[in-house]
Design a protein around this motif. Structure first.
Motif, PDB file in Angstrom:
ATOM      1  N   PHE A 129       0.833  -1.210   0.000  1.00  0.00           N
ATOM      2  CA  PHE A 129       0.000   0.000   0.000  1.00  0.00           C
ATOM      3  C   PHE A 129       0.869   1.262   0.000  1.00  0.00           C
ATOM      4  CE2 PHE A 129      -3.169   2.729   2.514  1.00  0.00           C
ATOM      5  CZ  PHE A 129      -3.839   3.112   1.359  1.00  0.00           C
ATOM      6  N   LEU A 144       1.118   4.185  -3.032  1.00  0.00           N
ATOM      7  CA  LEU A 144       0.878   5.610  -2.756  1.00  0.00           C
ATOM      8  C   LEU A 144       2.091   6.464  -3.110  1.00  0.00           C
ATOM      9  CD1 LEU A 144      -1.038   5.392   0.658  1.00  0.00           C
ATOM     10  CD2 LEU A 144      -1.980   5.941  -1.590  1.00  0.00           C
ATOM     11  N   SER A 166       1.106  10.176  -3.393  1.00  0.00           N
ATOM     12  CA  SER A 166      -0.006  10.416  -2.453  1.00  0.00           C
ATOM     13  C   SER A 166       0.293   9.808  -1.084  1.00  0.00           C
ATOM     14  CB  SER A 166      -1.296   9.809  -3.014  1.00  0.00           C
ATOM     15  OG  SER A 166      -1.604  10.346  -4.269  1.00  0.00           O
ATOM     16  N   PHE A 167       1.561   9.783  -0.711  1.00  0.00           N
ATOM     17  CA  PHE A 167       1.965   9.109   0.519  1.00  0.00           C
ATOM     18  C   PHE A 167       1.285   9.675   1.764  1.00  0.00           C
ATOM     19  CE2 PHE A 167       5.004   8.580   4.098  1.00  0.00           C
ATOM     20  CZ  PHE A 167       4.907   7.210   4.210  1.00  0.00           C
ATOM     21  N   ILE A 216      -1.652  10.288   2.340  1.00  0.00           N
ATOM     22  CA  ILE A 216      -2.927   9.605   2.624  1.00  0.00           C
ATOM     23  C   ILE A 216      -2.712   8.410   3.558  1.00  0.00           C
ATOM     24  CG2 ILE A 216      -4.864   8.328   1.583  1.00  0.00           C
ATOM     25  CD1 ILE A 216      -4.406   9.929  -0.958  1.00  0.00           C
ATOM     26  N   PHE A 217      -1.525   7.807   3.458  1.00  0.00           N
ATOM     27  CA  PHE A 217      -1.241   6.579   4.212  1.00  0.00           C
ATOM     28  C   PHE A 217      -1.433   6.756   5.710  1.00  0.00           C
ATOM     29  CE2 PHE A 217       1.995   4.163   6.613  1.00  0.00           C
ATOM     30  CZ  PHE A 217       1.476   2.895   6.410  1.00  0.00           C
TER      31      PHE A 217
END
Length: 381
Positions: free
Chosen positions: A55, A59, A64-65, A67-68
């Motif tokens: 995941f 990302l 879009s890291f 969001i993690f």
């Protein structure tokens, strides 16, 4: 974190998801089995760890890291208790999970809540800031406690396996179908993975300054996901064997009231004259009945006077009987394995292990040495 790899990330994602789905099938497998419940949890937590890595890489690839931090999947505090209670369930069929045992999983609940707070989000992000965020120490403390938790439970699980193996050797001369075999594989794999992983990462950190990370990080988790999927599938299709009953623990320490020397002569005479060791399934209770003694007396005598456990004591007689047959040239008529079976062994591995331990040589090496000595004697004549 290693650089993203679409191929490895896909492999981890696919196999980790399959492992999670299969772990659910193991959990609900009928008939209900306590060990299956803990094994399914163990597979789930490790597969979740692998899925977490995949995941992250997805990302990162899509920039879009951030969001993690709102979807952290890893649950470290569930791994240790699941491994420990699974091991306890397979090594002791009398064990029953009690209400107070749920306390072992309390840190897991707290961890899940922690990942949904600002302590985690700001603390984890603060690692990449200078100076680091105030919450970073809290986050690192939580992570290190999780690592410590798994490490302690892993050691306890290995100790249970060793203890169970010793328990078997005090009672049985043949461990085939009693040594847990497939059942202990998840413990060995997951326990070894965790220990090896921590050793490797620490060596990389202190010696190579994390330069090797790109070579082992994603491949390790790909392997974890694949093996977890395989273990989950095997667990679902595996038929649980009848458990070996564990009665009250034998006290193998000598008691002054027992005339051990007299018992030792009695046992030795019976072994040499009646040859009960030729029965491949001979166990402590059977030998005690043959001698009109109780199991405690026989076990204490063997442990104290012969300084062996029951397994070693009986198999030594089998090896000596095999050597007698070999010296009588019976190996020329039969194969070594058939001769070993005639001497009371039931498996090739037990025969080879016992023979090597007692003589220091494999059966083949011993016979070659015997032939050389025989040829030397003939040449001298």
């Amino acid at each position: 974190m290693s650089s993203p790899s679409p191929v490895l990330s896909t492999i981890i994602l696919v196999f980790a998801l399959q492992a999670i789905l299969l772990s659910a099938l193991v959990f609900f497998k009928q008939p209900k089995n306590q060990s299956n419940i803990f094994l399914s949890l163990l597979i789930f937590f490790y597969a979740l760890m692998a899925l977490n890595i995949a995941f992250i890489n997805v990302l990162i690839r899509f920039d879009s890291f951030e969001i993690f931090r709102y979807f952290q999947l890893e649950l470290l505090y569930g791994i240790g208790p699941a491994l420990y209670f699974y091991t306890k369930s397979i090594s002791n069929p009398n064990f029953r999970f009690k209400k107070q045992d749920y306390l072992h999983f309390l840190p897991l609940v707290l961890e899940f809540i922690f990942y949904r707070t600002a302590f985690y989000r700001l603390g984890a992000e603060g690692m990449y800031q200078s100076p680091s965020h105030t919450y970073t120490k809290i986050y690192l403390g939580e992570q290190w406690l999780g690592i410590l938790s798994i490490s302690i439970y892993t050691i306890l699980a290995f100790r249970l396996l060793i203890k169970h193996q010793n328990w078997l050797k005090q009672r049985y001369s043949n461990l085939e179908k009693k040594s847990l075999n497939w059942l202990k594989l998840p413990v060995i794999f997951y326990g070894s993975f965790w220990i090896s992983w921590n050793i490797l990462t620490e060596l990389d950190r202190f010696i190579f300054d994390e330069e090797l990370r790109k070579y082992y990080f994603l491949p390790s988790f790909a392997g974890l996901a694949i093996v977890s999927c395989w273990i989950a599938f095997k667990s679902y299709t595996f038929s649980t064997p009848e458990p070996t009953e564990q009665n009250k623990k034998l006290n193998t320490k000598a008691e002054p009231s027992l005339n051990l020397e007299k018992y030792a002569k009695r046992i030795q005479h019976h072994m040499e004259t009646e040859k009960p060791y030729l029965d491949p399934d001979l166990n402590l209770s059977q030998l005690a009945n043959q001698l009109n003694m109780n199991s405690k007396q026989v076990s204490q005598t063997i442990n104290t006077c012969f300084e062996k456990n029951f397994y070693e004591y009986v198999n030594e007689y089998k090896v000596k009987y095999f050597i007698q047959k070999v010296n009588a040239s019976e190996q020329e008529k039969y194969t070594l394995l058939s001769l070993a079976y005639d001497c009371g062994f039931k498996s090739k591995s037990t025969f080879n292990d016992s023979f090597k331990k007692i003589t220091g040589k494999t059966p083949t090496e011993y016979i070659k040495k015997l032939k050389k000595e025989s040829e030397s004697m003939h040449s001298v004549d």
